[in-house]
Enzyme design. Structure first.
Site, PDB file in Angstrom:
ATOM      1  N   HIS A   1       0.842  -1.213   0.000  1.00 21.24           N
ATOM      2  CA  HIS A   1       0.000   0.000   0.000  1.00 21.24           C
ATOM      3  C   HIS A   1       0.860   1.239   0.000  1.00 21.24           C
ATOM      4  CE1 HIS A   1      -3.170   2.818   1.377  1.00 21.24           C
ATOM      5  NE2 HIS A   1      -3.959   1.954   0.809  1.00 21.24           N
TER       6      HIS A   1
ATOM      7  N   GLY B   1      -5.927   4.348   5.270  1.00 21.54           N
ATOM      8  CA  GLY B   1      -6.868   5.105   6.088  1.00 21.54           C
ATOM      9  C   GLY B   1      -7.604   4.240   7.092  1.00 21.54           C
TER      10      GLY B   1
END
Length: 171
Positions: free
Chosen positions: A73, A82
């Protein structure tokens, strides 16, 4: 012969060394592990720096390139997901509520939901994520705690939202 750090470190870096003391630890990682059931790789709180059980807490997560989410990521621009920022904030809320004086125990307190979550800026390796959680309302009758949370990097808000925790059974 006594060697001082000033003699070893160039002048331009001396301010960096002396200007940033470590965050004080109200709860260290061992105390956090005594309270939260989470373990590696999902324990996302490194230190609690302010703590008022059942009212508010401020904690930090040191984000490093060694965190297990960075390889995927995203490999070319690693950023903290997030959803993991939200989970880290929920863990701070759990630390705040999982105390005997508040009536909680780690066997019966669960993350129940989030609302109005906004991600303002990316969090990258090398950042220190500072998370503040505040209790808005505790409904003991229904076993629901509502909280507000904000996460900061360098004093700027990177994530914020409203959180709900529920007291329940393990079954």
């Amino acid at each position: 012969m006594i060697i001082k750090i000033e003699d070893l470190v160039p002048v331009q870096f001396q301010v960096v060394i002396s200007g940033y003391p470590a965050f004080p630890a109200v709860l260290d990682i061992n105390q956090i592990r005594d309270i939260l059931p989470h373990r590696f790789p999902f324990l996302l709180v490194d230190r609690v720096v302010e703590y008022n059980p059942g009212v508010s807490a401020v904690a930090i997560k040191n984000v490093t390139i060694n965190d297990n989410f960075f390889p995927g990521h995203f490999p070319e621009r690693p950023i903290m997901p997030g959803v993991l920022m939200v989970e880290a904030m929920a863990q701070v809320g759990g630390l705040m509520m999982l105390q005997p004086e508040v009536g909680g125990s780690r066997e019966n307190f669960f993350f129940a939901g989030v609302d109005k979550v906004r991600f303002r800026k990316p969090v990258v390796a090398g950042d220190t994520l500072v998370m503040r959680m505040n209790l808005v309302k505790l409904q003991r009758r229904f076993g629901i705690a509502r909280m507000e949370g904000k996460a900061y990097v360098g004093g700027e808000v990177v994530c914020e939202g409203e959180f709900m925790m529920a007291i329940g059974s393990n079954e």
